[in-house]
Design a protein around this motif. Structure first.
Motif, mmCIF file in Angstrom:
data_model
loop_
_atom_site.group_PDB
_atom_site.id
_atom_site.type_symbol
_atom_site.label_atom_id
_atom_site.label_comp_id
_atom_site.label_asym_id
_atom_site.label_seq_id
_atom_site.Cartn_x
_atom_site.Cartn_y
_atom_site.Cartn_z
ATOM 1 N N PHE A 118 0.836 -1.191 0.000
ATOM 2 C CA PHE A 118 0.000 0.000 0.000
ATOM 3 C C PHE A 118 0.875 1.247 0.000
ATOM 4 O O PHE A 118 1.994 1.230 0.500
ATOM 5 N N ASP A 119 0.338 2.317 -0.547
ATOM 6 C CA ASP A 119 1.005 3.614 -0.521
ATOM 7 C C ASP A 119 0.802 4.197 0.877
ATOM 8 O O ASP A 119 -0.322 4.523 1.254
ATOM 9 N N HIS A 120 1.878 4.319 1.625
ATOM 10 C CA HIS A 120 1.767 4.756 3.018
ATOM 11 C C HIS A 120 1.428 6.233 3.177
ATOM 12 O O HIS A 120 1.163 6.677 4.297
ATOM 13 N N SER A 121 1.408 6.983 2.090
ATOM 14 C CA SER A 121 0.980 8.382 2.201
ATOM 15 C C SER A 121 -0.546 8.489 2.239
ATOM 16 O O SER A 121 -1.084 9.532 2.577
ATOM 17 N N HIS A 122 -1.243 7.402 1.906
ATOM 18 C CA HIS A 122 -2.709 7.418 1.936
ATOM 19 C C HIS A 122 -3.184 7.247 3.379
ATOM 20 O O HIS A 122 -2.692 6.369 4.099
ATOM 21 N N PRO A 123 -4.167 8.043 3.814
ATOM 22 C CA PRO A 123 -4.613 7.973 5.217
ATOM 23 C C PRO A 123 -5.235 6.639 5.639
ATOM 24 O O PRO A 123 -5.258 6.330 6.826
ATOM 25 N N LEU A 124 -5.717 5.834 4.705
ATOM 26 C CA LEU A 124 -6.320 4.546 5.062
ATOM 27 C C LEU A 124 -5.335 3.374 5.022
ATOM 28 O O LEU A 124 -5.684 2.260 5.378
ATOM 29 N N GLU A 130 -3.606 -3.002 9.270
ATOM 30 C CA GLU A 130 -4.035 -3.515 10.572
ATOM 31 C C GLU A 130 -5.113 -4.593 10.408
ATOM 32 O O GLU A 130 -5.043 -5.666 11.013
ATOM 33 N N ILE A 131 -6.101 -4.326 9.584
ATOM 34 C CA ILE A 131 -7.185 -5.290 9.331
ATOM 35 C C ILE A 131 -6.624 -6.561 8.706
ATOM 36 O O ILE A 131 -6.925 -7.677 9.144
ATOM 37 N N LEU A 132 -5.807 -6.394 7.677
ATOM 38 C CA LEU A 132 -5.295 -7.559 6.953
ATOM 39 C C LEU A 132 -4.339 -8.400 7.794
ATOM 40 O O LEU A 132 -4.340 -9.627 7.695
ATOM 41 N N ALA A 136 -5.533 -12.085 7.776
ATOM 42 C CA ALA A 136 -4.722 -12.920 6.883
ATOM 43 C C ALA A 136 -3.258 -12.522 7.044
ATOM 44 O O ALA A 136 -2.720 -11.775 6.218
ATOM 45 N N PRO A 137 -2.600 -13.005 8.084
ATOM 46 C CA PRO A 137 -1.224 -12.576 8.367
ATOM 47 C C PRO A 137 -0.248 -12.704 7.196
ATOM 48 O O PRO A 137 0.713 -11.954 7.117
ATOM 49 N N ASP A 138 -0.492 -13.626 6.270
ATOM 50 C CA ASP A 138 0.391 -13.813 5.118
ATOM 51 C C ASP A 138 -0.080 -13.032 3.886
ATOM 52 O O ASP A 138 0.339 -13.322 2.774
ATOM 53 N N TYR A 139 -0.928 -12.033 4.072
ATOM 54 C CA TYR A 139 -1.541 -11.340 2.941
ATOM 55 C C TYR A 139 -0.527 -10.765 1.962
ATOM 56 O O TYR A 139 -0.798 -10.683 0.763
#
Length: 183
Positions: A118-124, A130-132, A136-139
């Protein structure tokens, strides 16, 4: 094999061969109407209006696999997209993008691309991670779709050019579309 070997269903249930889009640039995106990324419909519509006459087609595929964020019927999804965001590009029938019932198109797309983060500059971005990590720890090790509004850019030849996670900035996607339109 390429994307033109697949058919998809419209929201009205009609089968459409993707070969009908041969020679166009496609942006394929899984969508949801009750997601933090749902406002991307507006950005996608702007892209579509800007480049449709040059050969861009956007195909949206509603999916309810990510925390039940697309619970509606195909008819209600169509109404929502049209009335809320003025969407004029095709919003197809609701599908699964992961798992045993995933559409053939999405099995193909995810088996030919990797998750690049994911692009870490995005607020989500942090919330998604955290959800993933809990679910799904191996996501990070699979090509599965991680969330709504994952996008695939397909060249005029039907080959996958890029995969964009939901946090990808729209300007990055726009630049790649413009590059493909020029070639």
């Amino acid at each position: 094999m390429n994307i033109y070997d697949f058919s998809v269903k419209t929201a009205g249930g009609k089968s459409v061969p993707l070969s009908r889009y041969e020679g166009q640039i496609l942006l394929v995106v899984n969508t949801a109407s009750k997601c933090g990324f749902t406002p991307q419909y507006e950005e996608l519509e702007r892209l579509y209006q800007s480049y449709k006459d040059q050969g861009l087609q956007i195909l949206a595929f509603p999916c309810n696999q990510f925390h039940g964020q697309e619970p509606g019927s195909d008819d209600s999804i169509q109404s929502f997209c049209s009335l809320t965001y003025g969407v004029t590009f095709p919003v197809m029938a609701k599908i699964d993008v992961n798992g045993p019932n995933a559409s053939g198109l999405y099995r193909y797309l995810t088996s030919h691309t990797d998750f690049k983060g994911f692009d870490h500059s995005h607020p989500l971005s942090g919330r998604l991670e955290e959800i993933l990590e809990k679910e799904a720890p191996d996501y990070k090790k699979t090509g599965d779709i991680k969330w709504n509004f994952t996008k695939f850019l397909i060249g005029r030849d039907g080959e996958i050019r890029s995969r964009f996670e939901p946090t990808a900035p729209i300007h990055v996607i726009k630049e790649e579309i413009e590059s493909l339109l020029k070639s």
